[in-house]
Design a protein around this motif. Sequence first.
Motif, PDB file in Angstrom:
ATOM      1  N   GLN A 143       0.813  -1.222   0.000  1.00  0.00           N
ATOM      2  CA  GLN A 143       0.000   0.000   0.000  1.00  0.00           C
ATOM      3  C   GLN A 143       0.840   1.262   0.000  1.00  0.00           C
ATOM      4  OE1 GLN A 143      -3.047   0.553   2.891  1.00  0.00           O
ATOM      5  NE2 GLN A 143      -4.084  -1.374   2.437  1.00  0.00           N
ATOM      6  N   ALA A 144       1.852   1.302   0.860  1.00  0.00           N
ATOM      7  CA  ALA A 144       2.671   2.522   0.952  1.00  0.00           C
ATOM      8  C   ALA A 144       3.344   2.818  -0.377  1.00  0.00           C
ATOM      9  CB  ALA A 144       3.704   2.374   2.064  1.00  0.00           C
ATOM     10  N   SER A 145       3.861   1.784  -1.025  1.00  0.00           N
ATOM     11  CA  SER A 145       4.498   1.973  -2.331  1.00  0.00           C
ATOM     12  C   SER A 145       3.494   2.473  -3.357  1.00  0.00           C
ATOM     13  CB  SER A 145       5.098   0.651  -2.818  1.00  0.00           C
ATOM     14  OG  SER A 145       6.205   0.281  -2.044  1.00  0.00           O
ATOM     15  N   GLU A 146       2.324   1.877  -3.379  1.00  0.00           N
ATOM     16  CA  GLU A 146       1.342   2.227  -4.393  1.00  0.00           C
ATOM     17  C   GLU A 146       0.867   3.664  -4.257  1.00  0.00           C
ATOM     18  OE1 GLU A 146      -2.609   0.391  -6.559  1.00  0.00           O
ATOM     19  OE2 GLU A 146      -1.859  -0.541  -4.728  1.00  0.00           O
ATOM     20  N   VAL A 147       0.646   4.098  -3.034  1.00  0.00           N
ATOM     21  CA  VAL A 147       0.118   5.449  -2.816  1.00  0.00           C
ATOM     22  C   VAL A 147       1.216   6.506  -2.921  1.00  0.00           C
ATOM     23  CG1 VAL A 147      -0.933   6.980  -1.096  1.00  0.00           C
ATOM     24  CG2 VAL A 147      -1.820   4.659  -1.428  1.00  0.00           C
ATOM     25  N   TYR A 148       2.416   6.203  -2.418  1.00  0.00           N
ATOM     26  CA  TYR A 148       3.441   7.242  -2.298  1.00  0.00           C
ATOM     27  C   TYR A 148       4.443   7.292  -3.442  1.00  0.00           C
ATOM     28  CZ  TYR A 148       1.844   8.835   2.217  1.00  0.00           C
ATOM     29  OH  TYR A 148       1.091   9.396   3.207  1.00  0.00           O
ATOM     30  N   GLN A 164      26.476  12.389 -10.840  1.00  0.00           N
ATOM     31  CA  GLN A 164      27.118  11.368 -10.019  1.00  0.00           C
ATOM     32  C   GLN A 164      26.337  11.021  -8.747  1.00  0.00           C
ATOM     33  OE1 GLN A 164      29.847   9.612 -11.169  1.00  0.00           O
ATOM     34  NE2 GLN A 164      29.291  10.782 -12.984  1.00  0.00           N
ATOM     35  N   CYS A 165      25.014  11.202  -8.816  1.00  0.00           N
ATOM     36  CA  CYS A 165      24.146  10.869  -7.692  1.00  0.00           C
ATOM     37  C   CYS A 165      22.921  10.102  -8.181  1.00  0.00           C
ATOM     38  CB  CYS A 165      23.658  12.121  -6.965  1.00  0.00           C
ATOM     39  SG  CYS A 165      24.954  13.036  -6.093  1.00  0.00           S
ATOM     40  N   PHE A 166      22.438   9.195  -7.358  1.00  0.00           N
ATOM     41  CA  PHE A 166      21.125   8.606  -7.574  1.00  0.00           C
ATOM     42  C   PHE A 166      20.347   8.716  -6.269  1.00  0.00           C
ATOM     43  CE2 PHE A 166      23.595   5.076  -5.893  1.00  0.00           C
ATOM     44  CZ  PHE A 166      22.705   4.344  -5.130  1.00  0.00           C
ATOM     45  N   VAL A 167      19.093   8.309  -6.281  1.00  0.00           N
ATOM     46  CA  VAL A 167      18.254   8.456  -5.092  1.00  0.00           C
ATOM     47  C   VAL A 167      17.763   7.088  -4.650  1.00  0.00           C
ATOM     48  CG1 VAL A 167      16.218   9.546  -4.088  1.00  0.00           C
ATOM     49  CG2 VAL A 167      17.547  10.755  -5.831  1.00  0.00           C
ATOM     50  N   ASN A 168      17.881   6.829  -3.354  1.00  0.00           N
ATOM     51  CA  ASN A 168      17.431   5.574  -2.768  1.00  0.00           C
ATOM     52  C   ASN A 168      16.196   5.832  -1.918  1.00  0.00           C
ATOM     53  OD1 ASN A 168      17.705   2.741  -2.124  1.00  0.00           O
ATOM     54  ND2 ASN A 168      18.401   3.381  -0.093  1.00  0.00           N
ATOM     55  N   VAL A 169      15.089   5.175  -2.271  1.00  0.00           N
ATOM     56  CA  VAL A 169      13.799   5.410  -1.614  1.00  0.00           C
ATOM     57  C   VAL A 169      13.331   4.127  -0.942  1.00  0.00           C
ATOM     58  CG1 VAL A 169      11.378   6.058  -1.955  1.00  0.00           C
ATOM     59  CG2 VAL A 169      13.182   7.149  -3.335  1.00  0.00           C
ATOM     60  N   ASN A 170      12.860   4.250   0.301  1.00  0.00           N
ATOM     61  CA  ASN A 170      12.283   3.122   1.026  1.00  0.00           C
ATOM     62  C   ASN A 170      10.916   3.509   1.587  1.00  0.00           C
ATOM     63  OD1 ASN A 170      14.326   0.651   1.663  1.00  0.00           O
ATOM     64  ND2 ASN A 170      15.460   2.551   1.346  1.00  0.00           N
ATOM     65  N   PHE A 171       9.943   2.615   1.388  1.00  0.00           N
ATOM     66  CA  PHE A 171       8.590   2.829   1.901  1.00  0.00           C
ATOM     67  C   PHE A 171       8.397   2.007   3.171  1.00  0.00           C
ATOM     68  CE2 PHE A 171       8.490   3.260  -2.730  1.00  0.00           C
ATOM     69  CZ  PHE A 171       7.935   4.527  -2.876  1.00  0.00           C
ATOM     70  N   ALA A 173       6.741  -0.254   6.242  1.00  0.00           N
ATOM     71  CA  ALA A 173       5.849  -1.414   6.253  1.00  0.00           C
ATOM     72  C   ALA A 173       4.564  -1.069   6.997  1.00  0.00           C
ATOM     73  CB  ALA A 173       6.555  -2.606   6.899  1.00  0.00           C
ATOM     74  N   LEU A 174       3.807  -0.166   6.409  1.00  0.00           N
ATOM     75  CA  LEU A 174       2.578   0.328   7.033  1.00  0.00           C
ATOM     76  C   LEU A 174       1.483   0.467   5.997  1.00  0.00           C
ATOM     77  CD1 LEU A 174       4.062   3.285   9.142  1.00  0.00           C
ATOM     78  CD2 LEU A 174       3.217   1.107  10.058  1.00  0.00           C
ATOM     79  N   PRO A 175       0.222   0.383   6.408  1.00  0.00           N
ATOM     80  CA  PRO A 175      -0.856   0.778   5.503  1.00  0.00           C
ATOM     81  C   PRO A 175      -0.668   2.234   5.103  1.00  0.00           C
ATOM     82  CG  PRO A 175      -1.724  -0.365   7.434  1.00  0.00           C
ATOM     83  CD  PRO A 175      -0.267  -0.091   7.710  1.00  0.00           C
ATOM     84  N   ALA A 176      -1.070   2.586   3.912  1.00  0.00           N
ATOM     85  CA  ALA A 176      -0.818   3.932   3.391  1.00  0.00           C
ATOM     86  C   ALA A 176      -1.337   5.025   4.316  1.00  0.00           C
ATOM     87  CB  ALA A 176      -1.436   4.066   2.004  1.00  0.00           C
ATOM     88  N   LYS A 177      -2.490   4.808   4.934  1.00  0.00           N
ATOM     89  CA  LYS A 177      -3.093   5.843   5.781  1.00  0.00           C
ATOM     90  C   LYS A 177      -2.299   6.085   7.062  1.00  0.00           C
ATOM     91  CE  LYS A 177      -6.351   2.613   7.937  1.00  0.00           C
ATOM     92  NZ  LYS A 177      -7.794   2.308   8.142  1.00  0.00           N
ATOM     93  N   GLN A 178      -1.387   5.161   7.408  1.00  0.00           N
ATOM     94  CA  GLN A 178      -0.576   5.329   8.610  1.00  0.00           C
ATOM     95  C   GLN A 178       0.803   5.921   8.327  1.00  0.00           C
ATOM     96  OE1 GLN A 178      -0.435   1.737  10.995  1.00  0.00           O
ATOM     97  NE2 GLN A 178      -2.609   1.338  10.705  1.00  0.00           N
ATOM     98  N   VAL A 179       1.132   6.120   7.050  1.00  0.00           N
ATOM     99  CA  VAL A 179       2.409   6.731   6.691  1.00  0.00           C
ATOM    100  C   VAL A 179       2.357   8.224   7.007  1.00  0.00           C
ATOM    101  CG1 VAL A 179       4.003   7.217   4.802  1.00  0.00           C
ATOM    102  CG2 VAL A 179       2.848   4.999   4.914  1.00  0.00           C
TER     103      VAL A 179
END
Length: 261
Positions: A143-148, A164-171, A173-179
């Motif tokens: 859910q968090a990945s899909e919404v955010y 020379q940069c990239f971006v590392n993203v982590n979502f 482990a929560l329901p989207a409404k709790q992020v």
Amino acid sequence: MKALENSRILLVNDDGVDAPGMALLEKLVRRSTDDVWVVAPDEEKSGSSHSLSIIMPVRLRKIADKRYAVKGTPTDCVLLAVHEIMRDAPPDLILSGINRGPNLAEDITYSGTAAAAMEGMALGIPAIALSQVFVFGKQINWQASEVYTPQVLEFLLAQDWQRQCFVNVNFPALPAKQVNGLRITRQGQRPPGSFTPERRIDGRDVPYYWIMLTYQDGNIQPDTDLEAIRDGYVSITPTQLDLTAHDWRKKMSQALCKFAG
């Protein structure tokens, strides 16, 4: 996501071409552009890091239009996509993921997901690695990945991209409404011992080993990706390839002057 409109997007991962995180990412990106290319390993390559297949041939199989499976690493996939499959019109953006599991702290040094983004960066193409954290032993919640993911991409693609940069993203482990939202972070560091070999015996009484994930609690520093995930935020970490320990280098240079003088 207006930033993706009329863009050519390359999707890569290390979970394999048929992984659910890849399917989710493709669905989200296709809301904005049809020029989406998938070039991914034909099987899971987690933990492959920035490795290349240089002592064996790399096989390429076309599955469908703009969709390819590679008998190789995530880095191989990026190289084949940019130099072979899409050579007449390279991608505007590389998205790696969405990985099943975290790529936090020292995970980045092992991660095939991060490595694919790293290779994009090395080729001069903006690249983002995306990972969905989950609790081991429990079913993964996307859910968090899909919404955010759309929000993250809209924000990042509006920034002045650094070379020379990239971006590392982590979502989290929560329901989207709790992020709780997005947070810009730095790379954290867990206590030692995150990966340990576990000895087992096969049916012929011969020992073998599984490398086990044994994440240790503690050492969560302020402003890190570990803190953001703990607090329920999406972690966004600008990441660079330069591994130089600059503070230590400066001290060594001063020490060398005294030593040589």
